[in-house]
Design an enzyme around this catalytic site. Sequence first.
Site, short mmCIF file in Angstrom:
data_model
loop_
_atom_site.label_atom_id
_atom_site.label_comp_id
_atom_site.label_asym_id
_atom_site.label_seq_id
_atom_site.Cartn_x
_atom_site.Cartn_y
_atom_site.Cartn_z
N MET A 12 0.85 -1.19 0.00
CA MET A 12 0.00 0.00 0.00
C MET A 12 0.88 1.25 0.00
O MET A 12 0.44 2.33 0.37
CB MET A 12 -0.95 -0.01 1.20
N HIS A 53 9.22 -3.64 3.46
CA HIS A 53 8.85 -3.83 2.05
C HIS A 53 10.08 -4.13 1.20
O HIS A 53 10.05 -5.00 0.33
CB HIS A 53 8.18 -2.57 1.49
N GLY A 65 4.78 -10.06 4.13
CA GLY A 65 5.54 -9.95 5.38
C GLY A 65 4.89 -10.72 6.51
O GLY A 65 3.67 -10.80 6.60
N GLN A 66 5.73 -11.26 7.38
CA GLN A 66 5.20 -12.01 8.52
C GLN A 66 4.46 -11.11 9.49
O GLN A 66 3.63 -11.59 10.27
CB GLN A 66 6.35 -12.73 9.26
N ASP A 82 2.04 -9.34 9.01
CA ASP A 82 0.63 -9.63 8.75
C ASP A 82 0.48 -11.13 8.52
O ASP A 82 0.04 -11.57 7.46
CB ASP A 82 0.16 -8.82 7.53
N SER A 95 4.21 0.95 8.06
CA SER A 95 3.93 2.28 7.52
C SER A 95 3.22 3.13 8.57
O SER A 95 3.35 4.35 8.59
CB SER A 95 3.06 2.17 6.27
#
Lengths: 337, 337
Positions: free
Chosen positions: A44, A51, A180-181, A183, A224
């Site tokens: 996003m 990222h 990514g871990q 999430d 973020s």
Amino acid sequence: MSTSSVQAGLPLSTIPIFTTVQAYREWRQNAFLDQKTVGFVPTMGALHDGHLALVKRSLAANDLTVVSIFVNPAQFAPHEDLATYPRTLPNDLALLADLKHLPSPSSPPRTPSALFLPSVQEMYPSGISQEVGRQSGTFVEVKGYGEQMEGRSRPTFFRGVATVVTKLFNIIQPTNAYFGQKDIQQGLLLRRLVTDLHMAHPAPERLHIVPTARDPASGLALSSRNAYLSEAERRTAPALYAALQAAARAWDAGESKARCVRGAVDVLEAAARAGAAEGVEVKVDYVEMNDPGTFEVLGEEARREEAPVVLSAAVWVGRTRLIDNIVLGDTRGMIMG
Amino acid sequence: MSTSSVQAGLPLSTIPIFTTVQAYREWRQNAFLDQKTVGFVPTMGALHDGHLALVKRSLAANDLTVVSIFVNPAQFAPHEDLATYPRTLPNDLALLADLKHLPSPSSPPRTPSALFLPSVQEMYPSGISQEVGRQSGTFVEVKGYGEQMEGRSRPTFFRGVATVVTKLFNIIQPTNAYFGQKDIQQGLLLRRLVTDLHMAHPAPERLHIVPTARDPASGLALSSRNAYLSEAERRTAPALYAALQAAARAWDAGESKARCVRGAVDVLEAAARAGAAEGVEVKVDYVEMNDPGTFEVLGEEARREEAPVVLSAAVWVGRTRLIDNIVLGDTRGMIMG
């Protein structure tokens, strides 16, 4: 392939930018015909080192790498932070343009091959409302996997995620995809989705979950949303990871789930008291242990010596909601090494 | 490619049969590399001339043609006819094996290239319950398009259809797909789905709706469920199409929607009285006029001189539910010529 992209309203970029599905499809078709592998990192935007770690994994393992930036309205509830979610496109482009991977000393360096940057209208041809009751068009739901942990605190979040990622996978048609871990529920739920819907791109085993990138000094998971934190809040936020570590130590020492969770909450309550002195409010949303296959909540007295367990937590630090998790036990096949 | 297929429990077939996604994918991958077009006709078996018309369309327009036979549990409510739905595999295979298309006098004839015949477990790796409340795994819903007409009488029908067709499209990856106009709402809803989810295979304009095949003498729409009809019911059933024709004549004569629907119901009520003398019970489920883009129900006084309108009906003839429809006005771009 063009080396620069100048489009109305877009910053100058050395990475080709596609804003429509049709333009991207032509590029992808050529990659198919050339039998090139395509790695995909959906984001996003508001890119940080977490990222970039995903993009680096993709560069190392694929001929071509596509990054998407799309702030997905369908995964924000009406009261959530869609309007204020950080948007930093020029900086994102600069960060991506700096990434290089050398497959071998004699090969040319690999850089991100394309950025997919669609409009809301392009992604949602039937339009999109953040209010579920007013939505029309096609939606994807992973029943039984989206109501726990993050799904309990954010009831329509995973429906929005499942829908947008289905669209993105159909558009990008990646050989490999990287999540990514941080999430972790999202990553595991999407593996379920890809399996159930029999997607060809990516195959379920090609959906990779990459360990969470952390601030080296404090262990705070990169996010973020950390950009929302005041200086004092930033000093308090690492308590989230410290709490998970305390619970993990208790687990490794043979304690029950109830005592591990209590240990994590103790750390967070101590941080709340310390924060209060600086005007920082800390509120625990949840600390939970779940089965990584079914997301089922573990019983209070549960102990698992072998099987992996997801230990996750969400806390409010001021007006910012932060999440983090660690996996206890054997993570083989679940998280990238 | 093998010209015969002998698999445990399957009848002998001259058409190669794939029962797993993995086996099919290898075949499809070769077709991609050879740049062959693949036409797809999804069915629930119990094939009749309506299905064969779809297969013929596919043979004429594609290098290769794949037919699937799968009776999808998710589109039957618990009280519906899943258990008794006709299953006639040996006959289906014989009918398909007889189909040929000559692209040109000098070319070899085209015949169906493959039959996809998966198990319920293969299609639903997370399992499947007919009770929506007990389901887990991934489901697809087209909100705002599945609650009218057939969706009103069968509330979870289109959720089951959208889910299984998403899976089938992801597996088969067809260049073109063919659906019958008899299930017009299904065809139009699936075009919405393919558009919204940005599917590459098929592209929305490659999802074709083919005019309904009818019994030449009576006009009765061909349907696998016609097999349920007794001889007397079979004599009564053509009243459904006659009713639609009466409404269409009234529409063409400039009548309002209310009067057209009334005209159709009059025909069905007359058929009910005639049928009663023979012990056949006829019950109208609905006669309705809808916008083909949104499925919105037309107002009672509606008249549309230009735009197309879907006139559809469902009736119970004894214990069998029959549906039919015709499109009033300009059908260009909607139904295959």
